[in-house]
Design a protein around this motif. Structure first.
Motif, PDB file in Angstrom:
ATOM      1  N   ALA A 157      88.534  63.572  78.380  1.00 49.46           N
ATOM      2  CA  ALA A 157      89.947  63.695  78.164  1.00 49.46           C
ATOM      3  C   ALA A 157      90.634  62.946  79.189  1.00 49.46           C
ATOM      4  N   LEU A 158      90.504  63.199  80.420  1.00 50.97           N
ATOM      5  CA  LEU A 158      91.234  62.431  81.501  1.00 50.97           C
ATOM      6  C   LEU A 158      90.937  60.904  81.290  1.00 50.97           C
ATOM      7  N   ALA A 159      90.028  60.394  80.866  1.00 54.15           N
ATOM      8  CA  ALA A 159      90.085  58.956  80.720  1.00 54.15           C
ATOM      9  C   ALA A 159      91.195  58.633  79.603  1.00 54.15           C
ATOM     10  N   ALA A 160      90.785  59.518  78.535  1.00 57.83           N
ATOM     11  CA  ALA A 160      91.761  58.963  77.338  1.00 57.83           C
ATOM     12  C   ALA A 160      93.496  59.278  77.590  1.00 57.83           C
ATOM     13  N   HIS A 161      93.656  60.310  78.313  1.00 55.84           N
ATOM     14  CA  HIS A 161      95.116  60.555  78.513  1.00 55.84           C
ATOM     15  C   HIS A 161      95.636  59.480  79.542  1.00 55.84           C
ATOM     16  N   HIS A 162      94.837  59.169  80.326  1.00 59.01           N
ATOM     17  CA  HIS A 162      95.097  57.756  81.433  1.00 59.01           C
ATOM     18  C   HIS A 162      95.541  56.599  80.384  1.00 59.01           C
ATOM     19  N   PRO A 182      75.734  64.954  77.974  1.00 57.32           N
ATOM     20  CA  PRO A 182      77.102  64.643  78.363  1.00 57.32           C
ATOM     21  C   PRO A 182      77.639  63.319  78.029  1.00 57.32           C
ATOM     22  N   VAL A 183      76.911  62.609  77.657  1.00 59.45           N
ATOM     23  CA  VAL A 183      77.425  61.474  76.718  1.00 59.45           C
ATOM     24  C   VAL A 183      78.381  61.901  75.403  1.00 59.45           C
ATOM     25  N   ARG A 184      77.652  62.902  74.815  1.00 62.51           N
ATOM     26  CA  ARG A 184      78.339  63.367  73.573  1.00 62.51           C
ATOM     27  C   ARG A 184      79.689  64.062  73.848  1.00 62.51           C
ATOM     28  N   GLU A 185      79.539  65.030  75.098  1.00 61.69           N
ATOM     29  CA  GLU A 185      80.799  65.825  75.367  1.00 61.69           C
ATOM     30  C   GLU A 185      81.858  64.712  75.810  1.00 61.69           C
ATOM     31  N   ARG A 186      81.493  63.815  76.724  1.00 58.72           N
ATOM     32  CA  ARG A 186      82.602  62.761  77.183  1.00 58.72           C
ATOM     33  C   ARG A 186      83.453  62.070  75.931  1.00 58.72           C
ATOM     34  N   HIS A 187      82.597  61.581  74.993  1.00 54.49           N
ATOM     35  CA  HIS A 187      82.980  61.061  73.913  1.00 54.49           C
ATOM     36  C   HIS A 187      84.078  62.017  73.189  1.00 54.49           C
ATOM     37  N   ALA A 188      83.444  63.444  72.965  1.00 56.74           N
ATOM     38  CA  ALA A 188      84.478  64.243  72.069  1.00 56.74           C
ATOM     39  C   ALA A 188      85.474  64.787  72.923  1.00 56.74           C
ATOM     40  N   GLY A 189      85.269  64.794  74.308  1.00 57.79           N
ATOM     41  CA  GLY A 189      86.762  65.142  74.954  1.00 57.79           C
ATOM     42  C   GLY A 189      87.921  63.903  74.736  1.00 57.79           C
ATOM     43  N   ALA A 190      87.386  62.704  74.958  1.00 56.53           N
ATOM     44  CA  ALA A 190      88.113  61.563  74.567  1.00 56.53           C
ATOM     45  C   ALA A 190      88.816  61.460  73.453  1.00 56.53           C
ATOM     46  N   VAL A 191      87.844  61.818  72.170  1.00 58.98           N
ATOM     47  CA  VAL A 191      88.340  61.510  70.672  1.00 58.98           C
ATOM     48  C   VAL A 191      89.276  62.784  70.772  1.00 58.98           C
ATOM     49  N   ARG A 192      89.290  63.813  71.021  1.00 53.42           N
ATOM     50  CA  ARG A 192      90.221  65.214  70.784  1.00 53.42           C
ATOM     51  C   ARG A 192      91.352  64.685  71.578  1.00 53.42           C
ATOM     52  N   ALA A 193      91.103  64.093  72.727  1.00 57.59           N
ATOM     53  CA  ALA A 193      92.717  63.730  73.405  1.00 57.59           C
ATOM     54  C   ALA A 193      93.676  62.665  72.590  1.00 57.59           C
TER      55      ALA A 193
END
Length: 323
Positions: A157-162, A182-193
């Motif tokens: 989410a931090l990456a996507a918000h930036h 961990p890869v799946r969670e990073r992707h999911a956080g970015a997509v959700r943001a």
């Protein structure tokens, strides 16, 4: 050796294991005998007699990624300070190899295990515990066992918000295999943001790569350049992907960040010195390695009283020139 040095067997044992208990002159005589006879300690036999070694096994997917090297260095610093050493194995992304690593480490009579698991089920963890091994999972959070992980959804989410904060509305997420949690969670956080910011599915593209290496990042850049329209913001699942991608974009004449901004993940040392210094999400990898080792040593030292802890660390955005 005791006869050669003119001392008792107990004195030789003290020189080898508790030298502070032996007078200096006697200690020097025994050490001279050791040198003359070419004695080499049989560590395996000593461990079997004592029932426990001063060795922790470490299983990681690869040592090619500097992230795992950094975690390992921090872990070994803590081990060495407590008189422990590490025995390393790499699973190379193979669940079968991971099981062979665990079998091998058990055979070496290690006292505990630090594992960045690929396919480690609760039954296998219970089996390892049942054999008296301390077990700490790296980058996973699981009940019933100690673990140290990073909040990867927050990191994504931090990456996507930036990127969104810089008005990028055509985004690409370059990921490794989403079978890796961990890869799946990073992707999911970015997509959700991105979706929370109002982007629809047509503004989001995911390029999944079979590996998380610089060469895979280069291949992802070639796929990315075939997209129409081109994205303006890219979030890569780790720094190696991002560095390979940026190098290929620059080679193709694309200006980073003027035409395409790129964010990575990990903040390995190479990130700050890349051809375009990389904006990335920093994992507290040294803290992860230290904390995991401290938990393993605590369980090894007092398994009956030990209480399992699941520690979750927070990532941090590091802004540089790439985005």
């Amino acid at each position: 050796m005791a006869i050669h040095a003119g001392v008792s067997v107990g004195t030789v044992s003290n020189v080898l294991n508790r030298p502070n208990l032996v007078a200096e002159a006697t200690r020097e005589r025994v050490q001279a005998a050791i040198g003359e006879l070419g004695f080499v300690r049989n560590e395996t036999a000593r461990q079997l007699r004592q029932g426990q070694s001063h060795v922790l096994g470490v299983v990681v997917p690869t040592m090619a990624n500097p992230y795992f090297s950094d975690v390992g260095r921090a872990a070994e610093t803590v081990m060495n300070a407590e008189g422990f050493d590490a025995l390393w194995c790499t699973s190379e992304g193979s669940p079968t190899k991971e099981q062979r690593c665990l079998d091998f480490l058990e055979e070496q009579n290690v006292s505990g295990l630090l594992i960045s698991p690929l396919d480690l089920g609760a039954a296998r963890v219970a089996e390892l515990h049942g054999r008296g091994l301390a077990v700490v999972l790296l980058d996973r959070t699981t009940a019933g066992v100690c673990s140290v992980a990073v909040d990867h959804r927050a990191g994504g989410a931090l990456a996507a918000h930036h990127l969104l904060g810089r008005r990028h509305r055509r985004l690409v997420f370059v990921t490794g295999p989403r079978s890796i949690r961990p890869v799946r969670e990073r992707h999911a956080g970015a997509v959700r943001a991105a979706r929370d910011a109002g982007l629809d599915e047509h503004a989001l593209t995911t390029l999944e790569q079979p590996e998380m290496t610089a060469s895979a990042g280069r291949d992802a850049a070639r796929r990315l350049l075939e997209l129409d329209p081109l994205p303006t913001g890219v979030f890569c699942g780790n720094d190696l992907l991002a560095i390979g991608l940026i190098n290929e974009l620059v080679r193709a004449g694309v200006k980073v960040p003027t035409e395409i901004s790129v964010v990575g993940y990990d903040d390995i040392d190479l990130a700050a010195t890349a051809v375009v210094p990389l904006t990335t999400v920093r994992q507290p990898r040294e803290e992860l390695g230290r904390t995991a080792t401290e938990l393993a040593l605590a369980e090894t030292g007092d398994p009956e009283q030990h209480e399992h802890r699941q520690v979750v660390l927070s990532p941090e955005l590091i802004v540089r020139e790439s985005a």
